[in-house]
Design an enzyme around this catalytic site. Structure first.
Site, PDB file in Angstrom:
ATOM      1  N   LYS A 201       0.860  -1.197   0.000  1.00 16.05           N
ATOM      2  CA  LYS A 201       0.000   0.000   0.000  1.00 16.05           C
ATOM      3  C   LYS A 201       0.891   1.240   0.000  1.00 16.05           C
ATOM      4  O   LYS A 201       1.874   1.297   0.737  1.00 16.05           O
ATOM      5  CB  LYS A 201      -0.883  -0.030   1.256  1.00 16.05           C
ATOM      6  CG  LYS A 201      -1.785   1.173   1.411  1.00 16.05           C
ATOM      7  CD  LYS A 201      -3.077   0.990   0.652  1.00 16.05           C
ATOM      8  CE  LYS A 201      -3.887   2.273   0.616  1.00 16.05           C
ATOM      9  NZ  LYS A 201      -4.929   2.199  -0.437  1.00 16.05           N
ATOM     10  N   LYS A 237      19.134  12.118   1.987  1.00 17.45           N
ATOM     11  CA  LYS A 237      18.737  12.972   3.100  1.00 17.45           C
ATOM     12  C   LYS A 237      19.557  14.253   3.078  1.00 17.45           C
ATOM     13  O   LYS A 237      20.731  14.245   2.698  1.00 17.45           O
ATOM     14  CB  LYS A 237      18.961  12.229   4.418  1.00 17.45           C
ATOM     15  CG  LYS A 237      18.023  11.029   4.553  1.00 17.45           C
ATOM     16  CD  LYS A 237      18.481  10.086   5.633  1.00 17.45           C
ATOM     17  CE  LYS A 237      17.645   8.822   5.592  1.00 17.45           C
ATOM     18  NZ  LYS A 237      18.299   7.710   6.317  1.00 17.45           N
ATOM     19  N   ARG A 292      24.014  -1.082   9.024  1.00 15.66           N
ATOM     20  CA  ARG A 292      25.300  -0.366   9.021  1.00 15.66           C
ATOM     21  C   ARG A 292      25.222   0.853   9.938  1.00 15.66           C
ATOM     22  O   ARG A 292      24.135   1.232  10.377  1.00 15.66           O
ATOM     23  CB  ARG A 292      25.585   0.122   7.595  1.00 15.66           C
ATOM     24  CG  ARG A 292      24.482   1.061   7.115  1.00 15.66           C
ATOM     25  CD  ARG A 292      24.806   1.834   5.856  1.00 15.66           C
ATOM     26  NE  ARG A 292      23.804   2.859   5.615  1.00 15.66           N
ATOM     27  CZ  ARG A 292      22.659   2.681   4.988  1.00 15.66           C
ATOM     28  NH1 ARG A 292      22.339   1.499   4.504  1.00 15.66           N
ATOM     29  NH2 ARG A 292      21.816   3.684   4.845  1.00 15.66           N
TER      30      ARG A 292
HETATM   31  C1  MV4 Z   1       7.150   4.016   0.642  1.00 19.29           C
HETATM   32  C2  MV4 Z   1       6.518   5.277   0.515  1.00 19.29           C
HETATM   33  C3  MV4 Z   1       5.145   5.299   0.622  1.00 19.29           C
HETATM   34  N1  MV4 Z   1       4.449   4.164   0.811  1.00 19.29           N
HETATM   35  N2  MV4 Z   1       6.422   2.917   0.840  1.00 19.29           N
HETATM   36  C4  MV4 Z   1      11.589   5.416  -0.293  1.00 19.29           C
HETATM   37  C5  MV4 Z   1      12.876   4.845   0.194  1.00 19.29           C
HETATM   38  C6  MV4 Z   1      12.561   3.527   0.784  1.00 19.29           C
HETATM   39  N3  MV4 Z   1      13.261   3.349   2.025  1.00 19.29           N
HETATM   40  C7  MV4 Z   1      11.102   3.519   0.984  1.00 19.29           C
HETATM   41  N4  MV4 Z   1      10.575   4.702   0.356  1.00 19.29           N
HETATM   42  C8  MV4 Z   1       9.251   4.961   0.373  1.00 19.29           C
HETATM   43  N5  MV4 Z   1       8.466   3.880   0.577  1.00 19.29           N
HETATM   44  C9  MV4 Z   1       5.102   3.006   0.919  1.00 19.29           C
HETATM   45  N6  MV4 Z   1       4.407   1.892   1.094  1.00 19.29           N
HETATM   46  C10 MV4 Z   1       7.312   6.390   0.312  1.00 19.29           C
HETATM   47  C11 MV4 Z   1       8.677   6.235   0.217  1.00 19.29           C
HETATM   48  C12 MV4 Z   1       9.413   7.447  -0.016  1.00 19.29           C
HETATM   49  C13 MV4 Z   1      10.291   7.968   0.929  1.00 19.29           C
HETATM   50  C14 MV4 Z   1      10.555   7.324   2.118  1.00 19.29           C
HETATM   51  C15 MV4 Z   1      11.429   7.861   3.041  1.00 19.29           C
HETATM   52  C16 MV4 Z   1      12.057   9.065   2.765  1.00 19.29           C
HETATM   53  C17 MV4 Z   1      11.823   9.700   1.588  1.00 19.29           C
HETATM   54  C18 MV4 Z   1      10.951   9.171   0.653  1.00 19.29           C
HETATM   55  C19 MV4 Z   1      10.712   9.850  -0.541  1.00 19.29           C
HETATM   56  C20 MV4 Z   1       9.857   9.328  -1.449  1.00 19.29           C
HETATM   57  C21 MV4 Z   1       9.212   8.128  -1.201  1.00 19.29           C
END
Ligand code: MV4
Length: 456
Positions: A201, A237, A292
């Site tokens: 989702k 980041k 890490r």
């Molecule tokens: C998601 C999400 C929304 N919904 N999963 C991006 C990196 C990876 N670690 C997981 N990510 C995301 N997964 C679901 N189910 C939105 C992101 C995401 C995001 C997450 C953390 C920090 C920045 C981000 C930027 C865009 C999308």
């Protein structure tokens, strides 16, 4: 205790690991590429070995060259830092075979958590809250369509071998799914040599909140609170802080307890990070675990007073954690700005020679960097050249301190992200703690008149 540690990394994190080793009375071995011959990590290590040409694949990712350097110098452990080989189960296995201690979790744990579908299953079983999604990799278009229909659109397709945002596709309706599935599989195969993907989702504009943990080889597991990492662009980041402006002590204790139990369930050892997404109502969901040391570990060190790198070394040596959970305290507020050698408006890389350089100082300021006056920033590696970290009694003081520290940071000769950080720190939403992963959209370069991006 180890007598000599080889540092399989470069830049600021190699220096950070040297700091910890020196304080523990451990000798250090620097490895370096031909491009890094004059770097500070080479200058300050006790010994140094050139491991190959500038390209990372030929040097900092070259396992045989790194192992040879450890054998030649008689190092009894390897610290991989972050990036490069830090999450390589293969390096950890080769180290074990060569009787060199790998400073990180067991290879089997690195493998488990590196497979995002397996990690998701294990963490669900261990009691972490999950977004609804497929049970493991999806087995083709029909299976993916069925999962998406069951959980409801929008959904996100993620690479099993991914992480950090690579190989993801957002799908808003069933019509888009077949193409997105094929694209995601093809990208995953090309990037990781593994085309498996899973479906989850999709949460719109969440916060990214992560917990730092430490586990020793005696069954002790603690958490060091959270970091808010929502200010990012293209999965890099830019600003991190601890504590998160939105976590109460009660929620921190609850999430921390869940994370510690989950880490115990997989017999996690050494330092690790559990990433969560949080929606506007404060509901949180497990994303992935990073096995890490992380770039942003200093904000946790500033509020807990602990030295995470020294803890990592002690743990790898078989010693106990230096504190119990009840002894971990959180004091004040810390913020980190990643200073990159890039154009602050277009984000294009800006390598070159730094001519004038001033490091800010004063109360509550920490500057972790390998840069100095007249040094050359190489185009071969990551553009991050420094981390400016501040600590204050509260978030307001930390923000004021960061602004004055950025204003007194001088880096001439190349472009840097310092002006961008000042713009973000002056933003009313940032100051109010109102951020999500969409925050940086407002700071993106404006498309040129008549460009496709503008007319789209
Ligand atoms: C998601 C999400 C929304 N919904 N999963 C991006 C990196 C990876 N670690 C997981 N990510 C995301 N997964 C679901 N189910 C939105 C992101 C995401 C995001 C997450 C953390 C920090 C920045 C981000 C930027 C865009 C999308």
């Amino acid at each position: 205790m180890f007598k000599k540690i080889l540092i399989a990394n470069r830049g600021e994190i190699a220096l950070r690991i040297i700091h910890a080793c020196r304080e523990l009375g451990i000798k250090t071995v620097a490895v370096y590429s031909e491009a890094d011959e004059n770097s500070l990590h080479v200058k300050f290590a006790d010994e140094d070995v050139c491991i190959g040409p500038a390209r990372s694949a030929d040097s900092y990712l070259n396992v045989p060259a790194i192992i040879s350097a450890a054998e030649i110098t008689g190092a009894d452990a390897i610290h991989p830092g972050y990036g490069f080989l830090s999450e390589s189960a293969y390096l950890a296995e080769v180290c074990a075979a060569c009787h060199i201690r790998f400073i990180g979790p067991d290879p089997s744990v690195i493998k488990l958590l590196g497979d995002k579908a397996r990690a998701r299953k294990a963490m669900k079983k261990a009691g972490l809250p999950m977004l609804p999604g497929s049970d493991g990799p999806v087995d083709g278009e029909e299976a993916a369509l069925k999962v998406a229909k069951d959980i409801g659109y929008p959904v996100i397709i993620k690479a099993v071998a991914g992480g950090g945002g690579r190989g993801m596709r957002i799908v808003r309706n069933p019509g888009e799914l077949p193409t997105s599935l094929r694209t995601a599989q093809r990208e995953a195969e090309a990037a990781f040599g593994n085309g498996d993907v899973y479906v989850e989702k999709y949460l719109e504009n969440p916060r990214h909140i992560e917990f730092q943990i430490l586990g020793d080889h005696h069954g002790n597991m603690i958490h060091l609170g959270e970091r808010e990492c929502s200010i990012q662009r293209r999965h890099q980041k830019l600003i991190e802080e601890s504590p998160s402006p939105v976590l109460s002590d009660k929620v921190r204790r609850k999430m921390g307890g869940l994370v510690v139990d989950a880490a115990r369930a997989v017999q996690y050892t050494n330092a690790g990070t559990f990433e969560f997404l949080m929606d506007p109502e404060g509901k949180f969901y497990y994303m992935e675990t990073n096995t890490r040391l992380q770039v942003e570990h200093p904000v946790t060190e500033m509020v807990t007073g602990l030295d995470i790198v020294k803890e990592q070394i002690r743990i790898a040596d078989g010693q106990r954690l230096s504190v119990r959970q009840s002894e971990v305290t959180f004091t004040g507020h810390s913020i980190e700005c990643r200073i990159n050698a890039e154009d602050p408006d277009t984000f294009a890389p800006s390598p070159g020679v730094i001519h004038a350089f001033n490091v800010p100082g004063g109360p509550g300021v920490r500057f972790d960097s390998f840069a100095h006056a007249e040094c050359t920033i190489s185009p071969y590696y990551d553009s991050m050249i420094a981390k400016l970290i501040v600590h204050g009694r509260d978030r307001r003081e930390a923000i004021a301190r960061m602004r004055r520290a950025l204003e007194m940071t001088v880096i001439e000769g190349i472009r840097t992200s310092v002006p961008l950080h000042l713009r973000i720190l002056n933003d009313p939403d940032f100051q109010a703690g109102k951020m999500s992963t969409a925050f940086m959209d407002r700071f993106m370069p404006k498309p040129k008149a008549g460009s496709l991006a503008e007319t789209a």
